[in-house]
Design an enzyme around this catalytic site. Structure first.
Site, short mmCIF file in Angstrom:
data_model
loop_
_atom_site.label_atom_id
_atom_site.label_comp_id
_atom_site.label_asym_id
_atom_site.label_seq_id
_atom_site.Cartn_x
_atom_site.Cartn_y
_atom_site.Cartn_z
N LYS A 1 -3.20 -47.58 -32.99
CA LYS A 1 -4.63 -49.41 -32.96
C LYS A 1 -4.90 -50.02 -34.01
CE LYS A 1 -5.16 -49.83 -28.28
NZ LYS A 1 -5.05 -51.35 -27.53
N GLU B 1 -13.56 -53.98 -27.13
CA GLU B 1 -13.76 -53.54 -26.41
C GLU B 1 -12.73 -52.03 -26.47
OE1 GLU B 1 -9.82 -54.11 -26.93
OE2 GLU B 1 -11.33 -55.33 -26.76
N SER C 1 2.64 -43.47 -28.77
CA SER C 1 1.33 -44.28 -29.61
C SER C 1 0.79 -43.96 -29.59
CB SER C 1 1.22 -45.28 -28.54
OG SER C 1 0.40 -44.96 -26.91
#
Length: 400
Positions: free
Chosen positions: A94, A116, A382
């Protein structure tokens, strides 16, 4: 469409075939136009990318390595390599997109950032870059996700961000996005909405794919350097789909590389799940046309996954398009399979995965043994599993 043309999408209207677009209130159109123009101006801006790439290297720790998982390979039967996004600063992919969008927001002169988050990793990444760049940060998070991702909530607060608990609907990711959009509509003049996945109205899916494409570019070169050729399969988990589209982007033009996205089958595809591509149909959610979980009246259905980052009833428009043209295959893994994958990688390789990519590992347990032992599988890990230890402990205690 020829494979060579895929990377040219979306078109000028923000469409990936039938998907994407801008289904938003008129009050947001000016902001989207401004954002699109700013983004297009920086795509070939060497000064912007010099700063972005410097931060990726010195702050995030890129390039993230590719690891040959010898024990997992011996257990399952193919040659398995793992792209280690879990080793990034903040522990997930991210941060790549958060950095890029924060720099873009500064270019626009917008010093208030809203975001969010579901699993909390995007919230942590956004809070991190806002602290580093001196930006105000507000993170919307569903009440249910706050409970099951408390370590990340503490991290965001320590980084100076305000956390707003969302209690509407199912109190999860979809509802957090709804509230963030309401904030954006109200404060559009000074606020940038830093969307964390490859969803939302154009140009967001394109922006997120661009900043996450570093994963695919690195992976492609690393596989050539490591084994002299491309992998036979690239596999990643899919919720909204930013990590998957990031690594897929490096292989879209390669007809001999099979792309596999693994969604959350939850408690089963006929029960509670988040398998949008397997069980959904096209519709509009959060400003974009894509596959959605919806009933016969077009009402959005509740999504479920043991992983907070996958319980979203939609998916990015580019993934929807890749499914339709059969460039990527989308499958699913249940909560139980994800827990099995979580344990498998932890015990065999000493790597504790996040529950999101654990779905891909759980799927691999039954799929990889059907392959040749010489087939090469590249798994995108991830994120790391620190945030999920309490959820996993509770799940095994409750014998899900």
């Amino acid at each position: 469409m020829e494979y060579s043309q895929i990377n040219e999408l979306p078109d000028e209207k923000g469409r990936y075939g039938d998907y994407g677009g801008q289904f938003v209130p008129e009050t947001l159109m000016a902001a989207l136009t401004e954002l699109s123009e700013a983004f297009e101006s920086i795509i070939n801006d060497q000064t912007f990318y010099k700063e972005f790439n410097s931060l990726l290297h010195d702050y995030v720790g890129r390039p993230s390595p590719i690891y040959y998982a010898k024990n997992l390979s011996n257990k399952l039967g193919a040659q398995i390599y793992i792209k280690r996004e879990d080793l990034n600063h903040t522990g997930a992919h991210k941060i790549n997109n958060a950095l890029g969008q924060a720099l873009l927001a500064k270019k626009l002169g917008k010093n208030r950032i809203i975001a969010e988050t579901g699993a909390g990793q995007h919230g942590v990444a956004t809070a991190t870059v806002c602290a580093q760049m001196g930006l105000e940060c507000i993170v919307y998070m569903g009440e249910e996700d706050i409970k099951r991702q408390s370590p990340n909530v503490y991290r965001m607060r320590e980084l100076g961000s305000e956390i707003i608990s969302v209690t509407s609907g199912t109190s999860t990711l979809k509802d957090a996005i709804n509230e963030a959009i309401r904030d954006w509509v109200t404060n559009v003049q000074n606020t940038h909405y830093l969307i964390g996945s490859a969803v939302g109205p154009h140009p967001y899916p394109k922006i997120v794919r661009e900043f996450q494409s570093v994963i695919g570019k690195e992976s492609r070169q690393q596989m050539f350097d490591r084994i002299g050729h491309l992998p036979n399969y690239v596999i990643a988990c899919v919720g909204g789909g930013s990590n998957a589209i990031g690594i897929f982007s490096g292989f879209l033009r390669d007809e001999n590389v099979n792309l596999i996205g693994v969604e959350a089958a939850g408690e089963g595809l006929e029960k509670k799940h988040a398998a949008t591509m397997s069980k959904g149909k096209p519709g509009v959610l959060h400003g974009s046309m894509s596959y959605l979980l919806q009933d016969e009246n077009g009402q959005i259905e509740e999504a479920h996954s043991i992983s907070a980052g996958l319980d979203y009833p939609g998916v990015g428009p580019e993934h929807s398009y890749l499914k339709d043209i059969e460039k990527a295959q989308y499958v699913s893994a249940s909560d139980i399979e994800a827990l099995s994958g979580f344990k498998l990688l932890s015990r065999l390789e000493g790597i504790i995965p996040a529950l999101e990519p654990a779905h891909a590992i759980g799927y691999m347990e039954s799929w990889v043994p059907t392959l040749s032992k010489n087939d090469v599988v590249l798994l995108l890990l991830s994120g790391r599993g620190d945030k999920d230890l309490e959820t996993v402990a509770n799940a095994f205690e409750e014998k899900i």
